[in-house]
Design a protein around this motif. Structure first.
Motif, PDB file in Angstrom:
ATOM      1  N   GLU A 260       0.828  -1.202   0.000  1.00  0.00           N
ATOM      2  CA  GLU A 260       0.000   0.000   0.000  1.00  0.00           C
ATOM      3  C   GLU A 260       0.866   1.257   0.000  1.00  0.00           C
ATOM      4  O   GLU A 260       0.590   2.219  -0.740  1.00  0.00           O
ATOM      5  CB  GLU A 260      -0.928   0.006   1.217  1.00  0.00           C
TER       6      GLU A 260
ATOM      7  N   LEU B 265       2.521   1.725  -3.420  1.00  0.00           N
ATOM      8  CA  LEU B 265       1.583   2.185  -4.438  1.00  0.00           C
ATOM      9  C   LEU B 265       1.311   3.684  -4.316  1.00  0.00           C
ATOM     10  O   LEU B 265       1.166   4.384  -5.317  1.00  0.00           O
ATOM     11  CB  LEU B 265       0.275   1.403  -4.345  1.00  0.00           C
TER      12      LEU B 265
ATOM     13  N   TYR C 178      -0.889   6.140  -6.727  1.00  0.00           N
ATOM     14  CA  TYR C 178      -2.225   5.811  -6.241  1.00  0.00           C
ATOM     15  C   TYR C 178      -2.607   6.750  -5.096  1.00  0.00           C
ATOM     16  O   TYR C 178      -1.743   7.238  -4.369  1.00  0.00           O
ATOM     17  CB  TYR C 178      -2.273   4.374  -5.714  1.00  0.00           C
TER      18      TYR C 178
ATOM     19  N   GLU D 225      -7.421   3.969  -2.898  1.00  0.00           N
ATOM     20  CA  GLU D 225      -7.387   3.049  -4.026  1.00  0.00           C
ATOM     21  C   GLU D 225      -6.513   1.814  -3.805  1.00  0.00           C
ATOM     22  O   GLU D 225      -6.545   0.891  -4.609  1.00  0.00           O
ATOM     23  CB  GLU D 225      -6.856   3.769  -5.279  1.00  0.00           C
ATOM     24  N   VAL D 226      -5.719   1.822  -2.740  1.00  0.00           N
ATOM     25  CA  VAL D 226      -4.643   0.836  -2.656  1.00  0.00           C
ATOM     26  C   VAL D 226      -5.029  -0.494  -2.010  1.00  0.00           C
ATOM     27  O   VAL D 226      -4.360  -1.499  -2.227  1.00  0.00           O
ATOM     28  CB  VAL D 226      -3.419   1.420  -1.909  1.00  0.00           C
TER      29      VAL D 226
ATOM     30  N   ASP E  82      -7.502  -2.769  -2.353  1.00  0.00           N
ATOM     31  CA  ASP E  82      -7.837  -3.910  -3.217  1.00  0.00           C
ATOM     32  C   ASP E  82      -6.635  -4.369  -4.041  1.00  0.00           C
ATOM     33  O   ASP E  82      -6.447  -5.578  -4.263  1.00  0.00           O
ATOM     34  CB  ASP E  82      -8.996  -3.556  -4.140  1.00  0.00           C
ATOM     35  N   GLU E  83      -5.815  -3.420  -4.498  1.00  0.00           N
ATOM     36  CA  GLU E  83      -4.607  -3.786  -5.240  1.00  0.00           C
ATOM     37  C   GLU E  83      -3.659  -4.588  -4.351  1.00  0.00           C
ATOM     38  O   GLU E  83      -3.082  -5.598  -4.774  1.00  0.00           O
ATOM     39  CB  GLU E  83      -3.894  -2.529  -5.758  1.00  0.00           C
TER      40      GLU E  83
ATOM     41  N   ILE F 192      -4.401  -8.279  -3.806  1.00  0.00           N
ATOM     42  CA  ILE F 192      -3.963  -9.181  -4.878  1.00  0.00           C
ATOM     43  C   ILE F 192      -2.456  -9.400  -4.822  1.00  0.00           C
ATOM     44  O   ILE F 192      -1.965 -10.538  -4.849  1.00  0.00           O
ATOM     45  CB  ILE F 192      -4.369  -8.604  -6.248  1.00  0.00           C
ATOM     46  N   LEU F 193      -1.713  -8.306  -4.723  1.00  0.00           N
ATOM     47  CA  LEU F 193      -0.256  -8.382  -4.829  1.00  0.00           C
ATOM     48  C   LEU F 193       0.403  -9.043  -3.615  1.00  0.00           C
ATOM     49  O   LEU F 193       1.475  -9.637  -3.749  1.00  0.00           O
ATOM     50  CB  LEU F 193       0.320  -6.970  -5.012  1.00  0.00           C
TER      51      LEU F 193
END
Length: 221
Positions: free
Chosen positions: A84, A87, A93, A97-98, A100-101, A104-105
């Motif tokens: 986070e 990003l 970002y 916004e961070v 959900d990304e 995954i990562l």
């Protein structure tokens, strides 16, 4: 340590996150709601994790991390919060916004890449929402905090942490200039809209926050 999967890592992180800022253990029903899965799926996964020595659990009772489970949960939390931060700091970002990304990562990054990101960022101690980032050895320092919604009128404190569960709350606070590090004084704790004075840009700003927003903010004691 026992082998894990992305699903188990999600469970470990969710159990840890639920108890990080308050003392009550998570129940299977709450765990199902947080993960968006059926209660029957939680029951089966918790049994699997208990057999692997990651959690302790009695039927229909709370789910608690064992020492082994806590160590693995902190490793996942470290990855999530460093991603986070990366990003926001490096990839442009915004802080809403961070999440959900990172979800995954966090399951894909190698330890080598994670260490490189940590070094690149100057080994940050907190993520963009103020959550402390565990060290590689699992140590974590967390300052005593008070939920803003429980603070009495007259309380002064610095924002330590803002929950990232609701991106709309993050956007609302960002527009008001409230972030980790912002100094607040509670001026009215009785109304439905929680009244505070915030030091924004060096000037005092009077804000009326919905009580549910105040329940997403932690300040110094």
């Amino acid at each position: 340590m026992p082998a894990t999967s992305p699903a188990i890592e999600d469970y470990l992180k969710t159990v840890y996150a639920y108890t990080e800022w308050q003392p009550d253990a998570i129940t299977p029903s709450v765990l199902a709601g947080r993960l968006g899965v059926a209660p029957s799926s939680v029951t089966e996964m918790v049994k699997k994790m208990a057999s692997a020595g990651l959690v302790s659990h009695v039927p229909y009772g709370a789910v608690r991390l064992t020492d082994t489970g806590l160590a693995q949960a902190l490793a996942v939390v470290r990855r999530h919060r460093l991603i986070e931060t990366w990003l926001v700091e490096e990839m442009g970002y915004s802080w809403d916004e961070v999440h959900d990304e990172a979800e995954i990562l966090e399951h894909a990054l190698s330890d080598r890449l994670l260490e490189a990101i940590d070094v690149r960022l100057g080994r940050p101690r907190n993520d963009p929402h103020g959550d402390p980032i565990p060290e590689a050895d699992g140590t974590l320092e967390r300052e005593p905090a008070l939920l803003l919604a429980e603070a009495p009128a007259g309380h002064r404190g610095t924002v330590l942490r803002i929950s990232d569960r609701d991106p709309s709350v993050l956007r609302e606070l960002d527009e008001s200039g409230v972030r980790p590090g912002t100094e607040l004084e509670v001026t009215d704790a009785a109304a439905d809209r929680f009244a505070v004075t915030a030091a924004v840009g060096g000037s005092p700003v009077d804000l009326a926050l919905p009580r549910e927003t105040a329940a997403s903010i932690w300040v110094t004691v």
